[in-house]
Design a protein around this motif. Structure first.
Motif, mmCIF file in Angstrom:
data_model
loop_
_atom_site.group_PDB
_atom_site.id
_atom_site.type_symbol
_atom_site.label_atom_id
_atom_site.label_comp_id
_atom_site.label_asym_id
_atom_site.label_seq_id
_atom_site.Cartn_x
_atom_site.Cartn_y
_atom_site.Cartn_z
ATOM 1 N N GLY A 119 -3.641 3.155 3.390
ATOM 2 C CA GLY A 119 -3.772 4.056 2.254
ATOM 3 C C GLY A 119 -2.469 4.421 1.588
ATOM 4 N N GLN A 120 -1.344 3.935 2.085
ATOM 5 C CA GLN A 120 -0.048 4.263 1.503
ATOM 6 C C GLN A 120 0.242 3.337 0.340
ATOM 7 O OE1 GLN A 120 3.156 4.026 4.274
ATOM 8 N NE2 GLN A 120 4.661 4.971 2.920
ATOM 9 N N THR A 121 0.690 3.899 -0.764
ATOM 10 C CA THR A 121 1.000 3.117 -1.967
ATOM 11 C C THR A 121 2.418 3.425 -2.410
ATOM 12 O OG1 THR A 121 0.111 4.841 -3.402
ATOM 13 C CG2 THR A 121 -1.402 3.075 -2.732
ATOM 14 N N ILE A 122 2.895 2.631 -3.335
ATOM 15 C CA ILE A 122 4.228 2.800 -3.888
ATOM 16 C C ILE A 122 4.150 2.548 -5.380
ATOM 17 C CG2 ILE A 122 4.881 0.399 -3.432
ATOM 18 C CD1 ILE A 122 7.724 1.409 -2.948
ATOM 19 N N THR A 123 4.873 3.319 -6.152
ATOM 20 C CA THR A 123 4.875 3.217 -7.614
ATOM 21 C C THR A 123 6.250 2.787 -8.077
ATOM 22 O OG1 THR A 123 3.241 4.990 -7.758
ATOM 23 C CG2 THR A 123 4.429 4.436 -9.765
ATOM 24 N N LEU A 124 6.270 1.799 -8.951
ATOM 25 C CA LEU A 124 7.516 1.277 -9.508
ATOM 26 C C LEU A 124 7.498 1.477 -11.010
ATOM 27 C CD1 LEU A 124 7.890 -2.089 -7.536
ATOM 28 C CD2 LEU A 124 8.981 0.087 -7.056
ATOM 29 N N ASN A 125 8.502 2.110 -11.559
ATOM 30 C CA ASN A 125 8.670 2.278 -13.006
ATOM 31 C C ASN A 125 9.727 1.297 -13.475
ATOM 32 O OD1 ASN A 125 6.819 4.403 -13.089
ATOM 33 N ND2 ASN A 125 8.395 5.902 -12.545
ATOM 34 N N ILE A 126 9.265 0.248 -14.116
ATOM 35 C CA ILE A 126 10.169 -0.818 -14.566
ATOM 36 C C ILE A 126 10.263 -0.763 -16.081
ATOM 37 C CG2 ILE A 126 10.589 -3.303 -14.607
ATOM 38 C CD1 ILE A 126 8.999 -3.516 -12.042
ATOM 39 N N GLY A 127 11.437 -0.649 -16.611
ATOM 40 C CA GLY A 127 11.648 -0.650 -18.059
ATOM 41 C C GLY A 127 11.257 0.632 -18.736
#
Length: 251
Positions: free
Chosen positions: A158-166
């Motif tokens: 259930g663990q997620t990761i968010t990436l903000n690219i650009g």
């Protein structure tokens, strides 16, 4: 170097075209061996030396120069050790323990005419057994169980990761501007602020009233001059008072 899977193959570590062989007297005590006790000017045999390796064991082979026929060989399972010993009075001479196919052994002396050849022979033996030591350490590490805790870097359920690219925004850092066109001037060194220009009264800024006569202008001029007259000199008054006190005392 020969690996474990290729232990049946023989590799060449060093070859020297000329080496002298000497018969050495039996060792009487545990004192160091000296090459000066040999008959160095009359070697018993001269030929070629080949240093080979088969697996972990090195072999010093003495061969005929022309035919390559084997004269004697010394198996070396460790260095330094009893199979190859150095002498105490020279770096060009060594003592070998040779063995035949029946397992009989004898000690002979060998010598190189050039110190560089003796150095190469010595270094080749050291490199071979350094490799043997490293192979033994790798085997021990492979057989020993790994007891160190392993670091779990995987994602949990259930663990997620968010990436903000650009989508990165740069913060505008502008300098604060004053309300007027000019900034405030710093105070004078004395710490006192000068009055604004509108508060100063000068003769040049005096304007005659509308519809006035020349007499009013002259009166304003005389009044300004009257107000700007210097006060009386207090020094003169003080001086006269002092002389007056002096006169009163003298009387």
């Amino acid at each position: 170097m020969a690996t474990e899977g290729q232990s049946e193959y023989e590799s060449i570590l060093c070859v020297k075209p000329e080496v002298n062989v000497y018969r050495i007297p039996p060792r009487a005590s545990n004192r160091a061996i000296r090459a000066a006790d040999w008959k160095l000017d009359a070697p018993d045999w001269t030929g070629r030396m080949r240093l080979t390796a088969r697996g972990k064991v090195a072999y010093v082979k003495l061969e005929d120069k022309a035919s390559g026929e084997l004269f004697a060989q010394a198996p070396v399972d460790e260095f330094p050790g009893i199979a190859v010993e150095t002498v105490s009075d020279s770096s060009r001479y060594f003592v070998l323990r040779i063995q035949d196919d029946n397992g009989r052994s004898a000690f002979i002396g060998i010598g190189f005419g050039d110190r560089g050849d003796a150095f190469d022979f010595n270094v080749a033996l050291q490199d071979h057994f350094k490799w043997v030591k490293q192979e033994d350490e790798l085997k021990k590490q492979a057989q020993a169980p790994d007891l160190t805790p392993k670091l779990d870097l995987g994602f949990k359920e259930g663990q997620t990761i968010t990436l903000n690219i650009g989508q990165s925004k740069k913060k505008d850092r502008s300098r604060p501007q004053s309300s007027g066109g000019f900034g405030l001037l710093p105070p004078p060194p004395g710490g006192k602020l000068a009055p604004p220009p509108s508060a100063r009264s000068t003769n040049h800024n005096t304007q005659p009233p509308a519809g006035g006569s020349d007499t009013g202008v002259l009166l304003d001029f005389d009044s300004s001059n009257f107000n700007s007259a210097a006060p009386s000199n207090p020094t003169t008054t003080a001086g006269s008072d002092l002389w007056g006190d002096f006169d009163s005392v003298s009387k």
